[in-house]
Design an enzyme around this catalytic site. Structure first.
Site, PDB file in Angstrom:
ATOM      1  N   GLU A 192      42.295  41.629  36.493  1.00 63.99           N
ATOM      2  CA  GLU A 192      43.232  41.027  37.439  1.00 63.99           C
ATOM      3  C   GLU A 192      42.639  39.737  38.006  1.00 63.99           C
ATOM      4  O   GLU A 192      41.582  39.758  38.632  1.00 63.99           O
ATOM      5  CB  GLU A 192      43.523  42.006  38.578  1.00 63.99           C
ATOM      6  CG  GLU A 192      44.459  41.424  39.629  1.00 63.99           C
ATOM      7  CD  GLU A 192      44.510  42.248  40.910  1.00 63.99           C
ATOM      8  OE1 GLU A 192      45.575  42.296  41.538  1.00 63.99           O
ATOM      9  OE2 GLU A 192      43.464  42.822  41.293  1.00 63.99           O
ATOM     10  N   ASP A 195      40.409  46.025  38.556  1.00 61.14           N
ATOM     11  CA  ASP A 195      40.966  45.447  39.766  1.00 61.14           C
ATOM     12  C   ASP A 195      40.122  44.257  40.237  1.00 61.14           C
ATOM     13  O   ASP A 195      38.913  44.210  40.019  1.00 61.14           O
ATOM     14  CB  ASP A 195      40.991  46.538  40.843  1.00 61.14           C
ATOM     15  CG  ASP A 195      41.626  46.094  42.129  1.00 61.14           C
ATOM     16  OD1 ASP A 195      42.818  45.753  42.107  1.00 61.14           O
ATOM     17  OD2 ASP A 195      40.935  46.102  43.168  1.00 61.14           O
TER      18      ASP A 195
END
Length: 640
Positions: free
Chosen positions: A383, A354
């Site tokens: 990400e 993330d």
């Protein structure tokens, strides 16, 4: 009979011995009290409450390990062991007196077993740690990972299926079960996923990306999992660590790979260490939170100020998510070892990281390199939510960057392609709009060292669902999915896309992450069985199943090269090819049929006489022109 003594161990002992002394009228019992007093008092002050990582494995490529030991009054303890093949290299005190960090070295021939670690301090009783050193799975280091041959099914576990109602509400966890609240806990769990692995497999998916499953003991909105409060425990409302391990094993038995969602940037503000952090710089802006600017481009911007870079990297994501300071070497080791622990413990096939660009970028390079040092074939997707391919490519392994930054990250989420897809389907076709958006983004693939290893997607858990992105137009939705499942990259599909789940009129994450119908007892609609689905939903489910199952058999789409032709008149044509396999994809965004002149594609169609229409199953014979139906994808397996 003695009167009831106080409950405290130290004063309880004092009270009992004092009464014995008075009754026996002798001082020898008082001396006995003083002999017992010191160790009892020390024992009350010194105790071990946590050991992280809680275990390790013999035979890891990196022979070092740093254990964080937490408890009451541990400062000053020295650590030793007589376990063969294990050496205590160093012991580090923290700023807080309740931590000690122990550096271990494992010799190459160390055997699995229980490593006895003795903690000793002058004037205090000895403490003992029985540390498990496990045996690795055969071939663990060279485990298979997800590749462009896979299609990933993304699941938000709280919203997929409720396998066990007994864990819907757990003691000591304040965020209550409330299925009527879009931001509440809905009860989905690991058992629910396990019970429906056959559905995922039957649809044709080959990998599972599961949104974070670790403990999120937050006051509210804990369902999404991105505010970790214990990095070594699965949230009990999802299940146990053993349940996660079992899910991974059962998935592997069905040929499904498991990708774990991890967060190196932040934790939850109710994490257990927040009341007693080991160091004064354990967190960024510790004691006086500052929110990040979210200006991701400062990592690459040659004109960016140091102040802007610092505020972006060190700022908290939100007030409930404290920012971890990876520049603290103990924190850095903690995060890296935690990731490796879960790979080994849960037998993972990949990691999705993330907010990849938010932590210290040099730490992230070290994080990826350390993991790949242990697992050379492993894949990790990061990400980076930016629409510029040059920014995204900065992070990929093999990229030569102007500032000298070197990354080990194999894959990234291809946000530029996703954004272009939404634009392409929502605007009229013109010289610089429509399908040309996708064409231009793919033309930028030269900035990536490995564009085929990018993870591509029509939507995910953080954005409106693709059906809503295209105005609830099912025909456009099919065009989007046909593209994602046939272009270069590793496709990822969000749960419910196959049954037209959408969020019209709102961008609320709680609505975007709605419950999958059929995952709860009493649901009137069951997407797992098809009961109650509308004809349109069943058609979409069948459409995706057909493409996924076919994709598993076609090497041209799974790993072949891409050649595309500049879009004309609202039609985009491209080919995937490898060896003697070739696929032609035609995407028509017009509201009327189009006659496609095939002579333009002679470079790829030479010798081709017929083709198998993957969606309809019909065989088509090639002549000079090909009639394309309005607002439909055509996927052709070419045959000579």
């Amino acid at each position: 009979m003695l009167s009831q003594a106080p409950r405290n161990t130290f004063w309880g002992a004092f009270y009992i011995l004092h009464e014995i002394t008075l009754r026996m009228k002798t001082w020898k019992y008082l001396m006995l009290f003083f002999a017992i007093l010191v160790p009892l008092n020390a024992q009350a002050q010194s105790r071990i409450e946590r050991i992280e990582p809680p275990s390790w494995w013999a035979g890891m490529h990196d022979p070092t390990l740093q254990i964080m030991v937490y408890g009451q009054d541990l400062k000053g303890y020295q650590v030793s062991t007589d376990y063969p093949g294990v050496q205590v290299v160093a012991v580090h005190d923290a700023f807080s007196p309740n931590y000690v960090f122990v550096d271990l070295l494992f010799h190459w021939d160390v055997q699995p077993g229980t490593v006895g670690l003795k903690l000793q301090r002058s004037g205090s009783p000895d403490l003992q740690i029985d540390y498990p050193l496990n045996r690795r799975r055969s071939g663990s280091a060279f485990r298979a990972s997800f590749t462009p041959e896979d299609v990933i099914y993304l699941i938000t576990p709280d919203r997929f299926a409720n396998g066990l109602t007994a864990n819907d509400q757990m003691p000591g966890m304040p965020d209550p079960y409330n299925r009527t609240d879009p931001f509440g806990r809905h009860g989905g769990d690991l058992q629910g996923i396990k019970e429906h692995l056959d559905y995922v497999k039957g649809m044709g998916f080959t990998a599972l990306w599961i949104n974070p499953v670790l403990e999120n003991n937050q006051l509210a909105q804990s369902y999404h999992g991105y505010a970790t409060t214990d990095f070594y425990q699965v949230d009990p409302r999802f299940g146990t660590n053993e349940d996660f391990q079992e899910l991974s094993e059962q998935a592997a038995g069905q040929g499904l790979k498991v990708i774990m969602d991890m967060i190196a940037n932040h934790c939850g503000d109710r994490h257990w260490w927040m009341q007693d952090p080991p160091f004064e710089d354990w967190l960024n802006y510790q004691g006086h939170p500052e929110i990040t600017t979210h200006r991701r481009t400062v990592n690459q911007d040659p004109h960016a100020s140091s102040a802007d870079r610092e505020k972006f990297s060190s700022g908290w994501f939100v007030t409930q998510m404290p920012d971890l300071n990876q520049r603290n070497v103990f924190m850095a080791n903690y995060i890296i070892q935690n990731s490796i622990w879960w790979v080994e413990y849960a037998n993972l096939s990949g990691i999705r990281q993330d907010t990849y660009s938010y932590p210290d970028k040099y730490f992230m390079a070290n994080w990826t390199c350390r993991i790949l040092n242990e697992y050379p074939n492993f894949n990790i997707v990061g990400e980076e939510w930016v629409g510029n391919p040059s920014i995204v490519s900065y992070w990929q392994r093999g990229k030569i960057n102007q500032d000298g930054y070197t990354s080990c990250l194999p894959s990234l989420m291809d946000f530029p392609l996703t954004m272009a897809l939404h634009q392409a389907l929502n605007e009229n076709s013109d010289f610089g709009s429509g399908w040309i958006r996708i064409y231009d983004v793919l033309a930028n693939d030269f900035v990536y060292p490995d564009p085929g290893n990018l993870t591509i997607f029509p939507d995910n858990h953080d954005m409106s669902r693709i059906l809503t992105q295209v105005g609830e137009d099912v025909a456009k939705d099919k065009l989007a999915l046909a593209f994602i499942l046939t272009t270069r990259g590793i496709p990822q599909i969000y749960y419910g896309t196959e049954i037209l789940m959408s969020n019209p009129g709102t961008d609320s994450h709680g609505i975007i992450r709605s419950d999958f119908p059929g995952g709860w007892q009493g649901d009137r609609v069951n997407a797992f069985t098809g009961q109650g689905l509308t004809p349109e939903q069943k058609d979409m489910q069948s459409f995706i199943r057909t493409l996924l199952q076919w994709r598993q058999t076609n090497d041209a789409v799974r790993s072949g090269k891409l050649m595309h032709y500049a879009p004309e008149n609202g039609v985009y044509v491209y080919f995937r090819y490898v060896d003697d396999q070739q696929v032609m994809v035609v995407l028509n965004k017009n509201n009327s049929p189009v006659k496609l002149d095939l002579s333009r594609f002679g470079e790829r169609l030479q010798g081709i006489q017929e083709a198998n229409d993957i969606i309809s199953g019909q065989v088509m014979h090639f002549v000079d022109q090909l009639e394309i139906k309005p607002m439909q994808p055509l996927i052709l397996e070419l045959m000579k």
